[in-house]
Design an enzyme around this catalytic site. Structure first.
Site, PDB file in Angstrom:
ATOM      1  N   GLY A  89     -13.092  37.831  22.811  1.00 55.88           N
ATOM      2  CA  GLY A  89     -11.985  38.307  22.003  1.00 55.88           C
ATOM      3  C   GLY A  89     -12.201  39.697  21.446  1.00 55.88           C
ATOM      4  O   GLY A  89     -11.263  40.473  21.295  1.00 55.88           O
ATOM      5  N   PHE A  90     -13.466  40.061  21.165  1.00 54.38           N
ATOM      6  CA  PHE A  90     -13.749  41.382  20.597  1.00 54.38           C
ATOM      7  C   PHE A  90     -13.664  42.462  21.665  1.00 54.38           C
ATOM      8  O   PHE A  90     -13.173  43.561  21.419  1.00 54.38           O
ATOM      9  CB  PHE A  90     -15.142  41.365  19.958  1.00 54.38           C
ATOM     10  CG  PHE A  90     -15.500  42.645  19.249  1.00 54.38           C
ATOM     11  CD1 PHE A  90     -15.115  42.861  17.939  1.00 54.38           C
ATOM     12  CD2 PHE A  90     -16.228  43.643  19.898  1.00 54.38           C
ATOM     13  CE1 PHE A  90     -15.445  44.037  17.280  1.00 54.38           C
ATOM     14  CE2 PHE A  90     -16.558  44.822  19.251  1.00 54.38           C
ATOM     15  CZ  PHE A  90     -16.162  45.011  17.936  1.00 54.38           C
ATOM     16  N   GLY A  91     -14.142  42.152  22.856  1.00 53.63           N
ATOM     17  CA  GLY A  91     -14.118  43.144  23.926  1.00 53.63           C
ATOM     18  C   GLY A  91     -15.190  42.861  24.967  1.00 53.63           C
ATOM     19  O   GLY A  91     -15.774  41.783  25.017  1.00 53.63           O
ATOM     20  N   VAL A 138     -18.820  43.267  26.994  1.00 53.56           N
ATOM     21  CA  VAL A 138     -20.239  43.431  26.671  1.00 53.56           C
ATOM     22  C   VAL A 138     -20.940  44.009  27.897  1.00 53.56           C
ATOM     23  O   VAL A 138     -20.814  43.472  29.004  1.00 53.56           O
ATOM     24  CB  VAL A 138     -20.893  42.095  26.272  1.00 53.56           C
ATOM     25  CG1 VAL A 138     -22.347  42.315  25.875  1.00 53.56           C
ATOM     26  CG2 VAL A 138     -20.124  41.442  25.126  1.00 53.56           C
ATOM     27  N   LYS A 183     -21.682  45.735  22.825  1.00 52.20           N
ATOM     28  CA  LYS A 183     -20.397  45.049  22.659  1.00 52.20           C
ATOM     29  C   LYS A 183     -19.373  46.084  22.192  1.00 52.20           C
ATOM     30  O   LYS A 183     -19.465  46.606  21.092  1.00 52.20           O
ATOM     31  CB  LYS A 183     -20.514  43.918  21.646  1.00 52.20           C
ATOM     32  CG  LYS A 183     -19.236  43.074  21.534  1.00 52.20           C
ATOM     33  CD  LYS A 183     -19.264  42.151  20.319  1.00 52.20           C
ATOM     34  CE  LYS A 183     -20.261  41.044  20.485  1.00 52.20           C
ATOM     35  NZ  LYS A 183     -20.165  40.070  19.366  1.00 52.20           N
ATOM     36  N   ASP A 233     -20.023  29.624  12.888  1.00 54.36           N
ATOM     37  CA  ASP A 233     -19.590  29.516  14.290  1.00 54.36           C
ATOM     38  C   ASP A 233     -20.766  29.151  15.192  1.00 54.36           C
ATOM     39  O   ASP A 233     -20.997  29.777  16.230  1.00 54.36           O
ATOM     40  CB  ASP A 233     -18.950  30.818  14.749  1.00 54.36           C
ATOM     41  CG  ASP A 233     -18.070  30.635  15.987  1.00 54.36           C
ATOM     42  OD1 ASP A 233     -17.691  29.486  16.268  1.00 54.36           O
ATOM     43  OD2 ASP A 233     -17.765  31.635  16.659  1.00 54.36           O
TER      44      ASP A 233
END
Length: 818
Positions: free
Chosen positions: A489-491, A493, A507, A604
């Protein structure tokens, strides 16, 4: 006169009230006006006849106001005749036709009294403007209003035709933003301007193949990472259902093609998103995003679950197309979302696998996308003078009130400082918020992170962790796609090598995106303060040119999940390896919970966030959702629910009260995941087996857990070791947090399970029951027990210590021992 390369064309679709269309019958427009402006003859395009507004038939639509017909003889003969002429509306009639230079046109357009274009200045090239609005009266008025003393407006052609009444409805749209997802109402009362219309996974669809004469363009140029997507299509007509999408919503060709996850590509991780970036008007402009879906990839119902993200926010979680299409495969539907653009001028759409997806069924699809700007109807009308006065007065009064509030806040602050000088108090973590990175030279994207409460960076900020964007580009060979080792979801890697030959994992957040900003800040705040063998280390970060980049130590073997069931090519882990991995992860979590005054709660914990280095040493990763624990005089932290489906503490979910026991619950799920080698949630299994925690507990209570363990482990686990391990997992999954052990106790029991495996002696292990919460638990020391090799979880001490059991348990069991 100069008209070359300055071509405009207006299409106006309006919704016809009280018109109901059956899904089985073709839609026919009741009103259909096609006007060729400024021409002496009719024009034809896509087998549609545009009537000249200069003939007696066409002139009835033109008002009595004076206008001028212009013809450009310089356009190529093969160009559509529709664009050879234009109707010009000058501000002053005295201006002569030969003096018009269409490059200097400046005008506004009003439709039915709504200002749809303000101070419009056409740029070079053909331009088509399309608006959708609801008309209640029997007369539609379109006004081209010149702006400025020498301004004028022009138009080449106008199309006006009716659309079905349910083309835009007032219910069902989802407003997506930082506050979550809520219903957006009264959508049909808005004026919509089409910005993008995309046939995802397919070819260009021309107006000739669309019942509403629309053009749909391919999606390739908008794909962020093309290798993440794979085209898929069918040859038969979609299964249109009553209540679903119709051919007027989108043509067959859109629903017969799609992009799905390209799981065959060698550089793609098992979990990733397909992402598209669409340029739009920046600065908080509201848009309607209509996404089209047709499940043409599944072999059975309830086979496909996936998540939808817009601008980095969760827009639709666990989307099951079967449930929305009346349990019919390949049946078209659409979902409307309303979102605001940010300063980057990009709307980002992503689809990716749901937590409900099994490892063999991870997929996500998208068939089509439309983006329409919501024209600000209330603000587009002329405001009466009295109303303007109230707006002005309101602004002034509001400014005065804000100024007074600032003064009061300053006075209170000074008063509080005086009190603090008289009575010094220890500053807790909760009282200190995130210090925006831009204070230390970062980008303007930095801002306060909601709900994060960790130590501030100090007088020198995080300068020691700064890595320049140029160095990161060099380390990743300018973000070479062949170096991608994962995505989320962040991008993306990337694997990289810094100048000092240090391997790193880079990341990279989507440039300019709001997604992940709080997580970005939280990771820097936490990882800059801690160092531990079993926690992934932060090497540095970059925040330049609207980039959000985190650089970690490179963990060679990747997520634990892959070694359990995530992908082929990994040799099965032995029981000893699995125990050592669980012990390492428990050590990292125990340090988080006890290494600070308030402790840190991860929030998480799951098998994808436990990484393995080249020696299979476990390292807990991904601290984006972490936050500080309760103060010593508090029992919990009240906060919104965050976490991953299948691992989420049910008590935290019900009460929204977070404690470190929430991490313990998630870790208990991981323990059973390690033992059984299956996902925490697998919707393809029978109902009673879908949730791993519930299923494993049932077999544990029967005393028959060995029936569901990883087949590879059958006959390879000493019974006493399995018993201690499974009992530990069972306690972690207690319904109420107060009944769960601490991570220190979990660590002890796992260490002992390993001792039982390696030792011939199988004494009765230590049991962390409520009756043993006192310091006298040291009387339970057992020869050969793990007390002799428990790590002291300090910042820089990763070696085994020789401390006694008394010292160990005074730290693990006594709250003040922290």
């Amino acid at each position: 006169m100069e008209t070359q390369k300055l071509i405009t064309h207006f299409i106006l679709l309006f919704l016809l009230p009280l018109l109901f269309i059956s899904c089985s019958s073709a839609f026919t427009t009741i009103d259909n006006y096609l006007i060729s402006c400024g021409s002496q003859n009719n024009a034809s395009i896509f087998n549609r006849i545009f009537i000249s507004d200069s003939t007696s038939q066409g002139s009835i639509f033109l008002s009595a106001d004076k206008s001028i017909s212009l013809t450009n003889q310089n356009l190529p003969p093969q160009s559509p005749t529709l664009f050879h002429t234009a109707r010009v509306f000058p501000q002053h009639w005295e201006l002569q036709a030969q003096r018009f230079d269409l490059k200097s046109a400046n005008f506004s357009v009003l439709v039915d009294g709504n200002l749809v274009l303000r101070n419009f200045k056409p740029s070079n090239g053909a331009l088509l403007k399309e608006f959708i609005l609801k008309i209640e009266s029997n007369l539609l008025e379109i006004v081209f209003r010149p702006e400025g003393n020498s301004g004028f407006g022009f138009v080449n052609a106008v199309e006006v035709f009716t659309a079905p009444a349910d083309f835009v409805v007032d219910y069902g749209a989802r407003l997506v933003g930082p506050s979550g997802v809520v219903e957006y109402k009264n959508l049909s009362s808005q004026v919509l301007e089409t910005v993008h219309r995309i046939n995802v996974g397919g070819v260009k669809v021309t107006p000739f193949n669309d019942t509403l004469w629309r053009t749909w363009i391919p999606d390739e140029e908008f794909l962020v990472f093309k290798d993440a997507a794979k085209r898929v299509g069918i040859t038969h007509t979609p299964n249109y259902q009553k209540g679903g999408a119709t051919r007027e919503i989108a043509p067959d060709n859109v629903y017969m093609t799609a992009q799905e996850m390209n799981k065959d590509h060698s550089i793609i991780a098992s979990q990733f998103n397909i992402t598209w970036n669409f340029p739009v008007a920046p600065g908080g402009v509201r848009h309607l995003v209509r996404l089209h879906f047709c499940d043409i990839v599944s072999v059975a119902l309830n086979f496909l679950y996936f998540d939808v993200y817009i601008n980095g926010y969760s827009a639709y979680k666990d989307l099951d197309l079967s449930s929305l299409t009346f349990h019919v495969l390949a049946s078209p539907i659409y979902v409307d979302f309303v979102v605001d653009s940010d300063e980057s001028g990009v709307i980002q759409i992503s689809v990716g696998p749901s937590e409900l997806s099994s490892s063999t069924r991870m997929n996500a699809i998208l068939n089509g996308a439309e983006i329409m700007k919501l024209v600000n109807v209330p603000g587009s009308h002329v405001v009466p003078r009295k109303k303007r006065l109230w707006v002005l007065v309101g602004s002034i009064v509001g400014g005065i009130v804000v100024l007074l509030l600032v003064i009061v806040a300053l006075l209170l602050s000074l008063k509080c400082r005086k009190k603090k000088k008289k009575k010094p108090r220890q500053r807790t973590m909760e009282s200190v918020g995130w210090t925006p990175l831009r204070m230390f030279g970062g980008s303007s994207l930095s801002r306060m992170s909601e709900g994060t409460a960790f130590p501030s960076p100090g007088s020198y900020g995080y300068f020691g962790l700064r890595i320049s964007f140029a160095d990161i580009q060099s380390a990743t060979n300018n973000f070479d796609r062949s170096l991608i080792i994962g995505s989320g979801g962040f991008g993306m890697v990337y694997k990289g090598v810094l100048k000092d030959n240090v391997k790193v994992a880079v990341k990279r957040g989507m440039p300019g995106s709001r997604q992940g900003l709080p997580e970005f800040q939280t990771e820097i705040t936490i990882l800059s303060k801690i160092r531990h063998r079993h926690l992934v280390s932060l090497v540095g970060y970059c925040e330049e040119n609207s980039e959000m980049i985190l650089v970690y130590e490179y963990v060679e073997k990747g997520p634990l999940k892959k070694h359990l069931y995530g992908s082929a090519g990994h040799a099965p882990l032995s029981w000893k390896q699995r125990l050592e991995i669980c012990i390492g992860a428990a050590r990292g979590l125990h340090y988080l919970h006890t290494g600070f005054a308030q402790g840190i709660i991860h929030r998480d914990i799951k098998s994808t966030n436990i990484l393995l280095d080249e020696n299979y040493v476990a390292k807990v990763a991904d601290f984006g959702l972490s936050r500080s624990g309760p103060c010593l005089n508090e029992t919990h932290v009240s906060t919104g629910v965050k976490g991953s489906f299948g691992y989420l503490d049910p008590e935290y979910f019900r009460r929204q009260q977070l404690t470190d026991k929430s991490d313990v619950y998630s870790f208990g799920v991981v323990l059973f995941e390690v033992l059984c080698a299956r996902p925490a949630v697998d919707p393809q299994l029978d109902r009673e087996q879908v949730n791993l925690a519930e299923w494993a507990l049932e077999w544990q209570k029967k005393g028959m857990l060995e029936h569901i363990i990883d087949p590879y482990l059958v006959g390879k686990i000493k019974q006493s070791s399995l018993k201690k391990f499974s009992e530990t997992a069972e306690k972690c999954l207690a319904e109420y947090g107060v009944d769960r052990p601490t991570m220190g106790s979990v660590l002890w029991n796992l260490e002992y399970a390993l001792q039982l495996l390696e030792s011939e002696q199988e004494g009765e292990p230590y049991d962390d029951s409520s009756a043993q919460e006192a310091v006298n638990v040291t009387t339970t020391t057992i020869p050969g027990s793990p007390s002799s090799n428990v790590r002291r979880e300090g910042d820089n001490d990763n070696a085994y210590s020789d401390i006694s059991a008394t010292e160990v348990f005074s730290q693990l069991m006594n709250r003040e021992g922290r």
